[in-house]
Scaffold this motif. Structure first.
Motif, mmCIF file in Angstrom:
data_model
loop_
_atom_site.group_PDB
_atom_site.id
_atom_site.type_symbol
_atom_site.label_atom_id
_atom_site.label_comp_id
_atom_site.label_asym_id
_atom_site.label_seq_id
_atom_site.Cartn_x
_atom_site.Cartn_y
_atom_site.Cartn_z
ATOM 1 N N ILE A 735 0.829 -1.198 0.000
ATOM 2 C CA ILE A 735 0.000 0.000 0.000
ATOM 3 C C ILE A 735 0.865 1.251 0.000
ATOM 4 O O ILE A 735 2.065 1.213 0.277
ATOM 5 C CB ILE A 735 -0.931 0.042 1.235
ATOM 6 N N ASP A 736 0.229 2.395 -0.263
ATOM 7 C CA ASP A 736 0.838 3.718 -0.124
ATOM 8 C C ASP A 736 0.095 4.423 1.007
ATOM 9 O O ASP A 736 -1.006 4.937 0.807
ATOM 10 C CB ASP A 736 0.702 4.507 -1.425
ATOM 11 N N PRO A 737 0.635 4.408 2.227
ATOM 12 C CA PRO A 737 -0.100 4.963 3.370
ATOM 13 C C PRO A 737 -0.560 6.400 3.156
ATOM 14 O O PRO A 737 -1.681 6.760 3.545
ATOM 15 C CB PRO A 737 0.904 4.858 4.517
ATOM 16 N N ALA A 738 0.259 7.241 2.566
ATOM 17 C CA ALA A 738 -0.121 8.639 2.384
ATOM 18 C C ALA A 738 -1.327 8.771 1.470
ATOM 19 O O ALA A 738 -2.261 9.538 1.749
ATOM 20 C CB ALA A 738 1.069 9.427 1.834
ATOM 21 N N ALA A 739 -1.321 8.000 0.384
ATOM 22 C CA ALA A 739 -2.438 8.084 -0.561
ATOM 23 C C ALA A 739 -3.713 7.485 0.012
ATOM 24 O O ALA A 739 -4.820 7.871 -0.374
ATOM 25 C CB ALA A 739 -2.064 7.369 -1.859
ATOM 26 N N LEU A 740 -3.581 6.552 0.952
ATOM 27 C CA LEU A 740 -4.735 5.834 1.487
ATOM 28 C C LEU A 740 -5.458 6.626 2.575
ATOM 29 O O LEU A 740 -6.628 6.389 2.853
ATOM 30 C CB LEU A 740 -4.267 4.493 2.048
ATOM 31 N N ARG A 741 -4.803 7.579 3.159
ATOM 32 C CA ARG A 741 -5.358 8.273 4.318
ATOM 33 C C ARG A 741 -6.680 8.970 4.009
ATOM 34 O O ARG A 741 -7.662 8.837 4.746
ATOM 35 C CB ARG A 741 -4.338 9.276 4.838
ATOM 36 N N GLU A 742 -6.743 9.697 2.909
ATOM 37 C CA GLU A 742 -7.956 10.434 2.570
ATOM 38 C C GLU A 742 -9.102 9.482 2.235
ATOM 39 O O GLU A 742 -10.259 9.728 2.605
ATOM 40 C CB GLU A 742 -7.678 11.371 1.392
ATOM 41 N N THR A 743 -8.767 8.376 1.565
ATOM 42 C CA THR A 743 -9.795 7.395 1.218
ATOM 43 C C THR A 743 -10.440 6.810 2.463
ATOM 44 O O THR A 743 -11.663 6.641 2.542
ATOM 45 C CB THR A 743 -9.172 6.268 0.376
ATOM 46 N N ILE A 744 -9.641 6.500 3.453
ATOM 47 C CA ILE A 744 -10.167 5.932 4.688
ATOM 48 C C ILE A 744 -11.048 6.935 5.416
ATOM 49 O O ILE A 744 -12.130 6.591 5.923
ATOM 50 C CB ILE A 744 -9.006 5.455 5.584
ATOM 51 N N ALA A 745 -10.627 8.177 5.474
ATOM 52 C CA ALA A 745 -11.433 9.200 6.135
ATOM 53 C C ALA A 745 -12.795 9.345 5.462
ATOM 54 O O ALA A 745 -13.831 9.495 6.131
ATOM 55 C CB ALA A 745 -10.690 10.531 6.137
ATOM 56 N N ARG A 746 -12.799 9.278 4.137
ATOM 57 C CA ARG A 746 -14.063 9.429 3.399
ATOM 58 C C ARG A 746 -14.976 8.228 3.605
ATOM 59 O O ARG A 746 -16.186 8.373 3.772
ATOM 60 C CB ARG A 746 -13.748 9.627 1.918
ATOM 61 N N ARG A 747 -14.400 7.027 3.612
ATOM 62 C CA ARG A 747 -15.233 5.824 3.663
ATOM 63 C C ARG A 747 -15.697 5.478 5.079
ATOM 64 O O ARG A 747 -16.784 4.927 5.244
ATOM 65 C CB ARG A 747 -14.463 4.637 3.078
ATOM 66 N N PHE A 748 -14.890 5.751 6.096
ATOM 67 C CA PHE A 748 -15.230 5.314 7.447
ATOM 68 C C PHE A 748 -15.666 6.455 8.363
ATOM 69 O O PHE A 748 -15.929 6.219 9.541
ATOM 70 C CB PHE A 748 -14.028 4.591 8.068
ATOM 71 N N GLY A 749 -15.759 7.666 7.826
ATOM 72 C CA GLY A 749 -16.183 8.791 8.652
ATOM 73 C C GLY A 749 -17.619 8.697 9.113
ATOM 74 O O GLY A 749 -18.021 9.384 10.055
ATOM 75 N N ALA A 750 -18.428 7.833 8.465
ATOM 76 C CA ALA A 750 -19.845 7.731 8.821
ATOM 77 C C ALA A 750 -20.095 6.867 10.042
ATOM 78 O O ALA A 750 -21.224 6.808 10.536
ATOM 79 C CB ALA A 750 -20.636 7.174 7.626
ATOM 80 N N LEU A 751 -19.098 6.152 10.540
ATOM 81 C CA LEU A 751 -19.292 5.349 11.753
ATOM 82 C C LEU A 751 -19.645 6.281 12.913
ATOM 83 O O LEU A 751 -18.948 7.261 13.165
ATOM 84 C CB LEU A 751 -18.024 4.571 12.095
ATOM 85 N N ALA A 752 -20.739 5.942 13.649
ATOM 86 C CA ALA A 752 -21.199 6.900 14.656
ATOM 87 C C ALA A 752 -21.861 6.247 15.860
ATOM 88 O O ALA A 752 -22.661 6.873 16.542
ATOM 89 C CB ALA A 752 -22.174 7.890 14.019
#
Length: 977
Positions: A735-752
């Protein structure tokens, strides 16, 4: 240990479990030149002249791998696998149960395995060997199959020479003293008893006798008890000298090594070993079946098991690879035909799968296995004498229809592409441990005579067409040659099926095929296979973990590793049994298991089809402390599969129809926990030790609780309990950790979720107890629970783990030595382990034995506990326990999946740097006083839970644990819960 055939892993023992040594080589090597042109003394006619030099013929030489033939025709392969500083040293001899000649059916290969692994040699007494194994923290054992016996030591890379020395000594210099012969004879009798309590072994042995009428593969690897008991020590010694010369051995070392240094070490140690003429072995050619074969047996199972097999082909023969793919189309994965039809649509089976088992020494079989449910309607026209017969006949009819279909109608290209992708992904994600690489390399050299077999296997299946699958089905699936094996639950007064010799056909009346066991026969084929240049490889990179936290509190850990072109994704949160309420055990596991079976408006079938088309994996469930979603995929599919994990967590649908299907399978799994002796006694122990908390059941819970759940309840439970502040997402791989960071924030930000889970303490025990339950299994098994326990973040965790390794490491642990090393051998299986997590657990000791010997085994266990509480151990034993603990920790973090799981759980448990320098420092700092202190503090008040078919001497057992008085109330035994 006996390595009987177990499905599905069982078939991989003899068949190809998608060998991975070549793929790892492809990934970690640089291009190398062709093998050297040196000529071995073993080429052509056999030369039995004793070797006079340690020079060797190079068969393959490249930066990551060296394969050679010694003058005595020992084949040595050294493979560098720089995943962790660990090594696996293995020696394989072509001496499985089918090669036992006049002793066929007596289990000599398996008996000898017990005696050689760790036994006395002409250079090293058994006790000294155990001391060495303890000092280097070795994981060591052996396994016998139909055609091989393998011995292995897994340890840290700095002990590579020690491990090579030990295995080499066992293979060349074993003396088999009478006392060790007597002891292991007793131990194997306990293994026979255990086999009668293992439905999987019974099922396989019934299959052996049904499939083979004259071939020695019809006989159990462990042999028949009466014939085994007749084997003398002199016969064992003679068989050892007959079958263990260097020209019948393949020696493999894999790990963080220098291949040249390893080969030189092996060559030095084997320089004086002389080749010998091996016996001429001929295996009868199994006659074709002329009519269907039906076999029925009984075991202590909850549900009927059905196996339908057809005589197949040899490894690598025509149709073999097509049958591999056909089995995947029919019964591997949620989108396979039989799974969708019989499990998901009709609900007639709790599980079903198909497989193709082929071997290098003979034709195997193509088969379908199923476990039946009670929920079915017999098909129209079924005329069965009983409901049970109707159930079996109904399932068999559907299987027949599907098999007939693949014979006459090509599979779709989409189906074929899906299973090819699965194979590609499975191989790419395999081979992430030194031990698996060594095993695959040895197996490929012996079975296929090609260490790079996997690359060629992938190329071969890539060209297979739907027409090839149809031709393979037509050639193999003949209903007049069908073998049906049924394993029924025990009737009210029934007995477990025992295996006795029943020779249908005299092998001497059949044509035979000669087998040349000498390694000289391998070398020519190896040279031909290695003649092609090696493939290029990517440069390996393994970085440290990167951590950050999302706005909703979700902790994220990313770690780059390019050892294999794959990724692992783990989302863990505080849940499992901790999230259940007393009396409602199983809700968390059922809820988590449903997450991946319908989300974001997509059906389970749609999701399964996409996952399997990628060759990926996606699953979910619950444990003692946590619930989870896990996925694995090729690196190129990371974004897609990460999106699936996110949707499963944030937008699960809990469809009613899917819950109806899953619920019956979950209930069946709960009810089947008693099928195996270890889970049966383990479940009784949970109730005795953790009664009053949700840990009193297994994570799967109680059948009646799960059966009553509704989709709405599951949905409400999930959104209330998945709190992102108590969750961790870990992604490990290419993986590329730097490139993956924004994707994770977008996909998992809805957990509540917001319901923080409180962790109740475990019950306290301030007095010993004995609880005994009857069992239908012909053995006795005991769990001893000691406490008080600790949580995972407790400072005593590391010294307790070091102490556990001192107690239970095989074969040098105090428990192993007391129960198996001091004659007579009282047990077959034994060990100690710690249960812990967010809730304080306990330390468990488990063993199986006979009713007669249970009190003595218990006495020895209590004596061992008293020994460590008194500090009766030396510096060498402490050092060995430390080495073993570190070896286990390092070896357990070799794969992407293992590292992702460990990173996520350690974060949840509040443990930092569990696999790094901080752990090394904590382990090295443990002192004898620390070990004595934690033993005194945490190994107290034994709660002893036993199952036994025959009456136990409970008075003696009570006295051993300090309970002299009789209990006040009566129950299932002299003591109650």
């Amino acid at each position: 240990m006996n390595d009987p055939s177990r499905r599905p892993a069982l078939f991989a023992t003899f068949r190809r479990p998608f060998p991975v040594a070549a793929i790892v080589a492809l990934l970690v090597s640089l291009p190398g030149g062709p093998p050297a042109a040196a000529v071995s003394p073993g080429d052509g006619d056999k030369d039995l002249t004793p070797p006079t030099e340690t020079a060797y013929a190079v068969l393959q030489d490249r930066p990551d791998r060296l394969i050679v033939e010694l003058p005595n025709r020992l084949i040595v392969a050294a493979q560098r696998v720089p995943l962790q500083p660990v090594v696996s040293v293995q020696a394989w001899t072509k001496t499985g149960s089918i090669y036992e000649q006049e002793y066929t059916g007596a289990g000599l290969s398996h008996f000898l395995e017990h005696l050689i692994s760790g036994g006395t040699t002409s250079t090293t007494p058994e006790a000294d060997s155990n001391d060495i194994l303890q000092r280097i923290g070795a994981q060591t054992n052996a396994a016998t199959s139909l055609d091989t016996v393998r011995y292995y030591i897994n340890t840290t890379a700095d002990h590579t020479d020690d491990a090579i020395d030990r295995v080499s000594d066992w293979m060349q210099n074993s003396t088999i003293p009478q006392a060790e012969y007597d002891r292991e004879r007793d131990v194997i009798q306990r293994e026979f008893d255990m086999g009668q309590g293992d439905p999987g072994r019974i099922f396989w042995k019934l299959t052996q006798q049904a499939r083979f009428t004259a071939h020695p593969a019809r006989h159990p690897t462990i042999g028949y008890l009466d014939e085994f008991m007749d084997v003398s020590r002199d016969e064992i010694v003679d068989f050892y000298h007959r079958m263990y010369p260097p020209n019948n051995v393949v020696f493999v070392v894999a790990g963080d090594i220098d291949p040249k240094a390893v080969v030189d070490r092996v060559a030095e140690l084997w320089a004086d070993a002389q080749p010998r003429e091996l016996p001429e072995v001929s295996l009868p050619i199994e006659p074709a079946l002329t009519e269907p074969v039906n076999v029925t047996g009984s075991a202590d199972v909850q549900r009927t098991r059905l196996r339908m097999v057809f005589p197949g082909v040899k490894l690598g023969a025509e149709h073999d690879y097509a049958l591999d793919l056909l089995s995947a189309v029919l019964g591997q994965g949620q989108s396979s035909r039989l799974v969708q039809d019989l499990r998901d649509e009709r609900g007639w089976v709790t599980s079903i799968d198909a497989y193709n088992w082929s071997a290098s020494w003979g034709e195997g079989f193509f088969g379908v296995d199923a476990e039946l449910t009670d929920d079915f309607q017999p098909l129209d026209g079924m005329d069965a004498a009983s409901v049970e017969e109707a159930r079996i006949a109904s399932v068999a009819k559907v299987v027949h229809d599907q098999l007939e279909r693949v014979k006459t109608e090509p599979v779709t290209q989409a189906e074929l592409d899906r299973v090819k992708r699965q194979v590609k992904s499975r191989i790419a994600q395999s081979g992430q441990s030194a031990a698996s690489v060594a095993s695959s390399l040895a197996r490929d050299i012996i079975s296929t005579r090609d260490p790079d077999y996997s690359q060629k296997y992938l190329a071969a299946i890539d060209g297979i067409t739907p027409a090839d699958l149809m031709a393979a089905a037509d050639a193999v699936i003949d209903f007049n040659q069908q073998i049906t094996v049924v394993l029924n639950p025990l009737s009210e007064d029934g007995e477990v099926t025992t295996m006795d010799r029943d020779d249908d056909v005299d092998p001497a009346t059949l044509p035979a095929e000669r087998v040349d066991l000498d390694n000289a026969a391998l070398v020519g084929d190896l040279r031909a296979a290695l003649a092609k240049a090696d493939a290029d490889a990517e440069t390996i990179a393994t970085d440290g973990p990167v951590r950050f936290t999302l706005d909703n509190g979700l902790r994220v850990i990313l770690q780059r590793s390019t050892v294999v072109p794959a990724v692992a994704i783990d989302l863990y949160w505080v849940g499992g049994l901790l999230a259940d309420t007393p009396g409602q055990e199983g809700v968390a596991n059922a809820t988590a298991t449903m997450l991946t079976r319908g989300f974001a408006g997509r059906t389970n079938a749609d999701i399964a089809a996409q996952v399997e088309s990628l060759g990926a994996s996606l699953g979910s469930g619950g444990g003692n402390n946590t619930s989870f979603i896990q996925a694995g995929a090729l690196a190129e599919d990371l974004d897609t599969v990460l999106g699936l994990v996110a949707d499963a967590a944030t937008a699960p649908d809990f469809p009613a129809d899917e819950w109806d299907r899953l619920r019956s399978r979950l209930v069946a799994a709960i009810e089947s926990r008693g099928d195996r002796w270890n889970t049966e006694v383990g479940d009784h122990f949970r109730r005795a030790y953790y009664g009053g908390t949700t840990w009193e059941t297994a994570p799967s819970g109680e059948a009646e609780v799960v059966a009553a759940l509704t989709p709405d309840q599951l949905k409400a439970f999930h959104f209330a309990t998945l709190d992102p502040r108590q969750a961790v997402l870990a992604v490990v791989g290419d993986i590329d950790p730097a490139a993956l960071r924004e994707t994770i924030a977008r996909r998992f930000g809805a957990l509540a979720g917001s319901a923080t889970i409180d962790v109740a303490p475990s019950p306290t025990h301030d007095a010993a107890r004995l609880v005994v339950h009857p069992t239908e299994k012909p053995l006795a098994a005991v769990v001893i629970g000691l406490g008080p326990g600790i949580t995972r973040d407790d400072p005593d965790y590391v010294p307790l783990q070091v102490l556990s390794n001192m107690l239970s490491a095989f074969p040098s642990g105090f428990l192993q030595q007391a129960l198996r090393g001091e004659g007579p051998g009282l047990v077959y299986a034994s060990g100690g382990y710690m249960t812990t997590g967010l809730r304080d657990g306990n330390y468990n000791i488990l063993f199986n034995t006979s009713a007669e010997q249970a009190p003595e085994a218990l006495r020895r266990v209590i004596a061992v506990v008293d020994r460590v509480k008194a500090g009766d151990f030396d510096d060498a034993q402490i050092a060995g326990a430390k080495a073993r603990f570190l070896n286990d920790e390092l070896a357990g973090k070799q794969s992407n999946a293992a590292r992702a799981t460990n990173l996520a759980l350690d974060e949840l448990y509040g443990v930092s740097d569990s696999g790094g320098q901080a752990l090394l420092d904590r382990v090295q700092a443990v002192t004898a006083d620390d070990l004595r202190r934690v033993a005194e503090a945490h190994l107290n008040d034994p709660i002893v839970v036993a199952i036994s078919q025959d009456p136990l001497d409970e008075a003696a057992m009570r006295e051993i644990i300090g309970l002299a008085e009789e209990p006040v109330a009566a129950g299932v035994s002299a003591a109650t819960d």
